[in-house]
Each structure stands twice: as structure tokens, then as C-alpha cells.
Write an enzyme that holds these catalytic residues in place. Sequence first.
Site, PDB file in Angstrom:
ATOM      1  N   ASP A 271       0.832  -1.197   0.000  1.00 58.46           N
ATOM      2  CA  ASP A 271       0.000   0.000   0.000  1.00 58.46           C
ATOM      3  C   ASP A 271       0.870   1.252   0.000  1.00 58.46           C
ATOM      4  O   ASP A 271       1.899   1.312   0.671  1.00 58.46           O
ATOM      5  CB  ASP A 271      -0.880  -0.015   1.254  1.00 58.46           C
ATOM      6  CG  ASP A 271      -1.963   1.052   1.231  1.00 58.46           C
ATOM      7  OD1 ASP A 271      -2.293   1.513   0.128  1.00 58.46           O
ATOM      8  OD2 ASP A 271      -2.467   1.396   2.310  1.00 58.46           O
ATOM      9  N   CYS A 305      -8.133  -3.196  -8.723  1.00 61.22           N
ATOM     10  CA  CYS A 305      -7.452  -2.997  -7.445  1.00 61.22           C
ATOM     11  C   CYS A 305      -8.529  -2.481  -6.505  1.00 61.22           C
ATOM     12  O   CYS A 305      -9.515  -3.164  -6.275  1.00 61.22           O
ATOM     13  CB  CYS A 305      -6.252  -2.064  -7.595  1.00 61.22           C
ATOM     14  SG  CYS A 305      -6.536  -0.554  -8.532  1.00 61.22           S
ATOM     15  N   ALA A 307      -9.539   1.317  -6.531  1.00 59.83           N
ATOM     16  CA  ALA A 307     -10.212   2.307  -7.372  1.00 59.83           C
ATOM     17  C   ALA A 307     -10.267   1.877  -8.834  1.00 59.83           C
ATOM     18  O   ALA A 307     -11.067   2.390  -9.612  1.00 59.83           O
ATOM     19  CB  ALA A 307      -9.506   3.658  -7.270  1.00 59.83           C
ATOM     20  N   GLY A 310      -4.980   2.757 -10.473  1.00 60.02           N
ATOM     21  CA  GLY A 310      -3.563   2.826 -10.121  1.00 60.02           C
ATOM     22  C   GLY A 310      -2.818   1.543 -10.426  1.00 60.02           C
ATOM     23  O   GLY A 310      -2.168   1.386 -11.466  1.00 60.02           O
ATOM     24  N   GLN A 349      -1.685   6.204 -11.307  1.00 60.89           N
ATOM     25  CA  GLN A 349      -2.060   7.289 -10.411  1.00 60.89           C
ATOM     26  C   GLN A 349      -0.913   8.170  -9.941  1.00 60.89           C
ATOM     27  O   GLN A 349      -1.135   9.320  -9.583  1.00 60.89           O
ATOM     28  CB  GLN A 349      -2.738   6.715  -9.163  1.00 60.89           C
ATOM     29  CG  GLN A 349      -4.187   6.345  -9.390  1.00 60.89           C
ATOM     30  CD  GLN A 349      -4.843   5.969  -8.097  1.00 60.89           C
ATOM     31  OE1 GLN A 349      -4.542   4.919  -7.545  1.00 60.89           O
ATOM     32  NE2 GLN A 349      -5.729   6.804  -7.610  1.00 60.89           N
TER      33      GLN A 349
END
Length: 397
Positions: A271, A305, A307, A310, A349
Site C-alpha cells: 500500500d 485494485c 479504485a 492505479g 495514479q
Amino acid sequence: MSLEYALVPHTTMSESVEASSLPSLPVDQYQSASCPTVSAPRKPVRLQERRGSNVSLVLDVSSLSLSAVEPMCSISTPKETILHLLRTSTRPLTPSQLQTASEETSKLNTEYQKIPPNVVNPAELDIPGHALKDRYKTILPNPETRVCLRHPAAETGGATEIYINANYIKGHNGAPNTYIATQGPMQNTVNDFWEMVWQEDSPSIVMITKLKERKEKCELYWPEDEGSYGRLEIRTSIANECDGYTVRDMVIRRDSESRLVRHYWYCSWPDHQTPDCTGPLLRLVADVEEHRLSFTNPGATIVHCSAGIGRTGCFIASSIGCLQLKHTRKADVLGIVCKLRLDRGGMIQTSEQYQFLYLTLAHYSQQLGDTDNSSGSPNPVQTSSTTETGAESPAKT
């Protein structure tokens, strides 16, 4: 006529930012705003400087009423200019040029910041209630390429029922509907997700997120053994652990018809960061492509993923770039990302993800054993031009 290409840099946020904290885009972000006429400035009033003066100072504030305040002039880029830029930007690189470019992080950051995000203005998506099906309020599907559900219940239920936050993505050489980029399923969209898998006859699902990364990133949308999801029955096989990702074969059944779909879960992508090495991603790309080619007429590979822009964008861009290198011995990272953003706004992103994409393809070219006789200096960026834009960049989720 060529104009200087200067766009406002992107705002970089991590994929874990909640929707409530994401800024909304202005309604007229792609329309040119005309500058108001500026009146001549008044001569400033000077205060009495002589000591002991009995002159009173009167301030006239009537001209400061809200109706008299001149609005600020914002400059935005027309939508047509942005789309033309995304369609025509290109920078094909040979393996040695790609290797050199991957090490020039400052130049890559500059290149990345100039790519228009092409995010969707909520006003463009005239679908009542769609926000209930969006994980992030500013990450919306591009209307021209969005997936529409076609099962009977959705078609009779109106625009809201056929809505899913997903876009068709072109593949290598512009092959239509090669991928579908979508958000991680939510509790109230799991059935829609499986309907899309069935509708598109997808051979593979690629999941590149954990279920929770400080906050929920994706709903657990498959059963441990068997389960019902709307009109579909799903049965899951035993998982096989690979280097960096997990593979499950799932059987989807509707009435008397059943299909096999392979689920790849790449949960080792950290992350807020990029992977420490490119190996697992390249192996996953090769595995998914090999499975796709085992079908005579495969449907779209579904990639998500949280959203859906990214890490999803990184996987799809890596897949396309590897095919470019394999078939042409060149990779056009700039062109790939621009084309992806035509289909789904905001793909790739962060600048770090963009740099990781260059590094991944540079490593793949080494695996191919490619060498060339070029000087090693990357070609200059070939882009169309545009004026400065005042539109905000999309929030990163």
C-alpha cells in the site's frame, strides 16, 4: 500550429484516501472561460501624515459588495485539445533507450506530470443513484467506454441497474475490449461484478489489492467453497500459491451452463508504494497472457485494485508494453498511458507508478536479450500541444 505543452501537475494521493476526502472537480473543467473586462484601477487614497490634523478619514466600502467583486479568471484546457493530446502523444524507445530512460527519474516525473488525467466530471454521468455503486466519488467510468450490464433484471430496472464502475480497455495494437478495468467490488456490487464476468465471458480476473489496507479496499466477493451471487452459482477450487500471487480456478454456473474463470490475486503490492522488484509482476503478466491465449476467442480480462486505475493501470500497461517489446522490440510507455486514459481517466495514479512501469519494461527487455545499436539517449517526447489548464487533477485513492 504547435503550441507549448504545459499542463498543471497532478495531485498525488495514495490509494487509501477515502472518498469523503477527495476533492470534487469543477463542472466546467474542460470549457474555456472568458476573462472578464478589467476596469482601470482607482488612484489610491492617501492618509494625512501631518501630526495634529483634524481631517477625518472616511472609507467608502460600498464598492466592495459581493456583486461588484470581479471574479478570478480561470484558464482551462478544452476537452478536444486534451483528447487530441492523448491520442497523438508517443515516445517509442528501443531496449537501450528504455534502460536509460528508466534511470532518469526526474525526467520521467516531468513527462508524467504533463499527461492529462482525463478524469470524468460527475455532470457527464447522468445516471441517477450511481454514487451508491462508486467506491470513490471522483473515480468514475468514462461514459464512452463504460461497461453496461445487460442481464434481464438490469435492463428492466433502468439506468441505475445496468450501471457498474468499469471500462473496456483496448489492448496491444488497439485491440478492442481486451481488458476491463474496474473498482474493487463493494458489498452492494458483488452480484453486479459476477454478472459482468459472465456477460463478458472473461477467462481471467486479476486482483491487485488486499481486502483491507488500513481501510477496506475490496469486498470478499468469492466463496471459500460454494456460494450464490444473484442468479449465478460460484464454486472455488483449492488455491495454488505462486511467487507473489495466488491462483484459483472458479466454476461459474447459471442454470445448466457452466464456465471456468481463473482468479489471480496479487496481494504483495504494498500500500502507498511500488513493489521492491519487478519479477512477480512480470511473471503474473506472462501467466495471465498464457492463459488468455489458451482460449480460441477469449473475452475481456477483468483487472481491479481498489479504485481500478492505479495498480490496475500498471498491470494493463505492463501487459501491453511487454507485447510491444516482444513484437516490435520497442516500448512506448508514454503512448500506452495516454491511450489508457482515453478509456478510463486517471490510469497510473502516481509518478512512482509511472517510473516503476518504465523499470518493469526495461527489465523485461533484458529478459528478451534485446540489444540495439542506438546511442542510449531517449528520443525527445513527441506530443501535441495545449494551453495551461486550471482543472484539478483527480484525487488518488
